[in-house]
Design an enzyme around this catalytic site. Sequence first.
Site, PDB file in Angstrom:
ATOM      1  N   VAL A   1     164.163  52.353 -84.235  1.00 31.43           N
ATOM      2  CA  VAL A   1     163.797  52.834 -85.047  1.00 31.43           C
ATOM      3  C   VAL A   1     163.965  52.007 -86.687  1.00 31.43           C
ATOM      4  CG1 VAL A   1     163.396  54.743 -87.181  1.00 31.43           C
ATOM      5  CG2 VAL A   1     163.711  55.522 -84.571  1.00 31.43           C
TER       6      VAL A   1
ATOM      7  N   CYS B   1     159.097  62.747 -84.697  1.00 30.79           N
ATOM      8  CA  CYS B   1     157.996  62.106 -84.066  1.00 30.79           C
ATOM      9  C   CYS B   1     156.718  62.768 -82.776  1.00 30.79           C
ATOM     10  CB  CYS B   1     158.673  61.050 -83.112  1.00 30.79           C
ATOM     11  SG  CYS B   1     159.619  61.539 -82.182  1.00 30.79           S
TER      12      CYS B   1
ATOM     13  N   GLN C   1     156.827  62.623 -73.920  1.00 30.40           N
ATOM     14  CA  GLN C   1     157.462  61.802 -74.684  1.00 30.40           C
ATOM     15  C   GLN C   1     158.310  60.440 -74.312  1.00 30.40           C
ATOM     16  OE1 GLN C   1     159.011  65.260 -77.051  1.00 30.40           O
ATOM     17  NE2 GLN C   1     159.704  63.743 -77.306  1.00 30.40           N
TER      18      GLN C   1
ATOM     19  N   HIS D   1     153.929  58.487 -77.234  1.00 27.86           N
ATOM     20  CA  HIS D   1     154.035  59.527 -77.668  1.00 27.86           C
ATOM     21  C   HIS D   1     152.945  60.871 -77.170  1.00 27.86           C
ATOM     22  CE1 HIS D   1     158.642  59.528 -77.768  1.00 27.86           C
ATOM     23  NE2 HIS D   1     158.377  60.606 -78.845  1.00 27.86           N
TER      24      HIS D   1
END
Length: 338
Positions: free
Chosen positions: A16, A130, A157, A243
């Site tokens: 991230v 998320c 995911q 996802h």
Amino acid sequence: MGEGLKVAVVGATGAVGNMMIKVLEERNFPVKQLKLLASKRSAGRKLQFRNSEIEVQELTESSFDDVELALFSAGASVSRKFAPIAASKGCVVVDNSSAFRMEPDVPLVVPEVNPYALKHHKKIIANPNCSTIQMVVALKPLQDAAGIKRIIVTTFQAVSGTGQKAIFELEEQVKAWVHGKQLEPKVYPHQIAFNCLPHIGSFLDNGYSEEEMKMVNETRKIFEDNSIQVSATTVRVPVFYGHSESINVELKNPLTPDDVRDLLEKAPGVRVIDDPGSFKYPLPLDVAGSDITFVGRIRKDISVDNGIAMWVVADNIRKGAATNAVQIAEILQKESLI
Ligand code: NAP
Ligand code: 3JN
């Protein structure tokens, strides 16, 4: 580095954090100075931002002495310790972890859905999970138009949601499989290549996993509506980025699938791809790299009155984490909330 803010990325070497650096650059966020922070393990590594290489520093209590905005993505325990320290020094924190999401005083924000929640922040702002982000982006127009009674969601995911080590694990397991070998799983409790694991986060006493209950609690907080009933099943699948979610929503008032398509076509941050007869529906391979939430397979849920079923896909590391955090920072900066 010119005009702008003194910014820090905490967890800069992670999946991230790395994307946050990229998104800050892509969106031309006004950065005057960029500090990259991680654990001692990565101190000294160099990462690229714009045309310069920046050395990663070890995160310490004094890291925020000269920082105005910090984007955190180094896990909840790091956030719990260091976000209050940063805030106490006047730094505004946008935190990607679950550490503060459910704190009543902490805004939990998706810019397309509840940007107004930023107004009265007290220096710490939380980025939702998320899986919640892409769901609420897609459901916001339905909540506004007809009201939501109940959501049943199953997620698919990508491994990037678990971080760099999981991306590596899927790659290695696929390579091993091609050579007729099997590798011992390290990150997940079972092999992830060619498999589906209905298990994300620890299991709780009610039989749901942590990831599933994040979707329940965060959705209610973002929509400011505790009457919305949510049941989630979260599944890890052998996809690198993106996802996917199968969502069944029961509305308070009727909307036809065409109404829903019209609403979503006008919604910020959403794109409708919905022509299944021509094989057109959102796919994680296609949406990876985008900041949009894609919706398709919109149809009536024939099992209930006022039911709609849909398929929602977004890049979990971008809209699900880094981009959402930078979009929050953009609002804070533009509205002089930093
Ligand atoms: P990752 O690839 O494993 O990266 C973890 C990062 O945190 C690395 O930069 C690591 O630095 C740093 N870090 C770990 N322990 C630290 C410490 N004690 N002090 C300072 N830095 C430390 O994980 P990721 O996928 O980027 O996710 C990181 C976190 O972001 C997650 O734990 C989660 O809280 C959050 N996240 C949120 C979402 C969302 O849904 N919004 C999605 C994914 C992740 P080193 O390189 O030095 O180890
Ligand atoms: O698994 C995913 O796809 C998303 C993972 C999110 C995550 C992973 C580890 C710790 C989180 C999160 O954002 O909720 C956390 C956490 O901060 O608790």
